[in-house]
Scaffold this motif. Sequence first.
Motif, short mmCIF file in Angstrom:
data_model
loop_
_atom_site.label_atom_id
_atom_site.label_comp_id
_atom_site.label_asym_id
_atom_site.label_seq_id
_atom_site.Cartn_x
_atom_site.Cartn_y
_atom_site.Cartn_z
N SER A 1 0.84 -1.19 0.00
CA SER A 1 0.00 0.00 0.00
C SER A 1 0.87 1.24 0.00
N THR A 2 0.35 2.31 -0.58
CA THR A 2 1.07 3.58 -0.62
C THR A 2 1.00 4.28 0.73
N PRO A 3 2.03 5.00 1.12
CA PRO A 3 3.31 5.19 0.41
C PRO A 3 4.20 3.96 0.54
N TYR A 4 4.87 3.64 -0.57
CA TYR A 4 5.78 2.50 -0.59
C TYR A 4 7.14 2.94 -0.05
N THR A 5 7.69 2.12 0.81
CA THR A 5 9.02 2.39 1.36
C THR A 5 9.95 1.25 0.97
N ILE A 6 11.01 1.59 0.27
CA ILE A 6 12.00 0.60 -0.18
C ILE A 6 13.32 0.92 0.52
N THR A 7 13.84 -0.05 1.24
CA THR A 7 15.11 0.12 1.96
C THR A 7 16.13 -0.85 1.38
N ALA A 8 17.32 -0.37 1.14
CA ALA A 8 18.39 -1.20 0.57
C ALA A 8 19.69 -0.92 1.29
N VAL A 9 20.42 -1.98 1.61
CA VAL A 9 21.73 -1.89 2.25
C VAL A 9 22.79 -2.11 1.19
N GLY A 10 23.77 -1.22 1.16
CA GLY A 10 24.86 -1.30 0.20
C GLY A 10 25.57 0.04 0.15
N ASP A 11 26.37 0.25 -0.88
CA ASP A 11 27.03 1.54 -1.05
C ASP A 11 25.97 2.58 -1.37
N ALA A 12 25.80 3.53 -0.45
CA ALA A 12 24.69 4.49 -0.56
C ALA A 12 24.78 5.32 -1.84
N HIS A 13 25.98 5.78 -2.18
CA HIS A 13 26.14 6.63 -3.37
C HIS A 13 25.82 5.86 -4.65
N THR A 14 26.28 4.62 -4.73
CA THR A 14 26.01 3.82 -5.92
C THR A 14 24.53 3.49 -6.04
N LEU A 15 23.89 3.15 -4.93
CA LEU A 15 22.46 2.83 -4.96
C LEU A 15 21.64 4.06 -5.36
N ALA A 16 21.99 5.23 -4.81
CA ALA A 16 21.27 6.45 -5.17
C ALA A 16 21.48 6.79 -6.65
N GLY A 17 22.68 6.56 -7.17
CA GLY A 17 22.93 6.79 -8.59
C GLY A 17 22.10 5.87 -9.47
N ALA A 18 21.91 4.62 -9.02
CA ALA A 18 21.08 3.69 -9.79
C ALA A 18 19.64 4.16 -9.85
N MET A 19 19.16 4.76 -8.77
CA MET A 19 17.78 5.26 -8.75
C MET A 19 17.61 6.53 -9.58
N ALA A 20 18.71 7.16 -9.98
CA ALA A 20 18.64 8.41 -10.74
C ALA A 20 18.90 8.21 -12.23
N ILE A 21 19.03 6.98 -12.67
CA ILE A 21 19.29 6.72 -14.09
C ILE A 21 18.08 7.16 -14.92
N PRO A 22 18.28 7.95 -15.99
CA PRO A 22 17.15 8.36 -16.83
C PRO A 22 16.44 7.15 -17.44
N GLY A 23 15.12 7.19 -17.37
CA GLY A 23 14.33 6.09 -17.89
C GLY A 23 14.21 4.92 -16.94
N GLY A 24 14.78 5.03 -15.74
CA GLY A 24 14.74 3.94 -14.78
C GLY A 24 13.51 3.99 -13.89
N PHE A 25 13.64 3.38 -12.71
CA PHE A 25 12.52 3.24 -11.79
C PHE A 25 11.96 4.60 -11.37
N SER A 26 12.80 5.47 -10.84
CA SER A 26 12.33 6.77 -10.36
C SER A 26 11.80 7.63 -11.49
N ASP A 27 12.51 7.63 -12.61
CA ASP A 27 12.09 8.45 -13.75
C ASP A 27 10.74 8.00 -14.29
#
Length: 275
Positions: free
Chosen positions: A209-235
């Motif tokens: 149910s909304t709001p959806y919360t996704i938590t991920a453990v790993g390199d924070a900068h790399t994970l945030a960069g993956a979420m900012a890829i154009p045409g990806g999940f966030s976009d």
Amino acid sequence: MVDDPDPPPPDQDPPADRPGRRPPRLRRRPLPSRDEARRRLRAFSRFHPTPGQLVAALLTAALGVALVAQARVTEEAGLQQLRETELVALLDDVTTRAQELGVEVAQLEDDRSRLLGSEGDEAAREAARQRLQSYQILAGTVPVEGPGITVLVEDEGGVITQTMLLDGIQELRDAGAEAIQVGTVRVVASSYVGTGDQGEVLLDGQALSTPYTITAVGDAHTLAGAMAIPGGFSDSLRGAGAGVTVVEADTVLIDALHEPSEPRYAQPVPPTQAP
């Protein structure tokens, strides 16, 4: 008394259906002489194409040149076609992966040295304990914490689909996430995404149910960069009208646990003994 009809004149051809009639022979044209062949070549050389034929020939040549150039550009482009953000995310991913492999190699070499040394038994127990912890983290049977990100998705319009959620999970995995939690569900290797009867998104059979919360453990900068890829999940979610917020943190907690089940078909292969 009726007179007999006059016979046909001698030079008249007999009817075609007369028995014994031979088919006419085909006559071959004689080969042209040298002078006649030269005259034909000179006549062919005096051929003058029409403006339409010239335009068609030029267009065909231009199209061929364009296709060859496009093929060469496609083969030689490679990374030049990627955007700056995509290149940064790819570089971070490769660097992080190389560092992780270097640490793993060093750890394995250290374990081998300890196992072969005087601390063999104690080192073996410690290596077994660490390996057990790794398996428990991968299986989702223990809580974990560490650096990572938290993704908050505000989806009042219900635009998120199972494909979008699956893409988001896959992007985090590709970026090196060691543990992922969506809502109250721990994501493991056997997790699956589906759709309920009312159109709600399901993860391992549980409705999200909304709001959806996704938590991920790993390199924070790399994970945030993956979420900012154009045409990806966030976009994709922002383009559909949902709101996405990504927060990096030094420590995030994943406390949802997965209840493992016995495999129905897969069985371990017994170890083979060396001769």
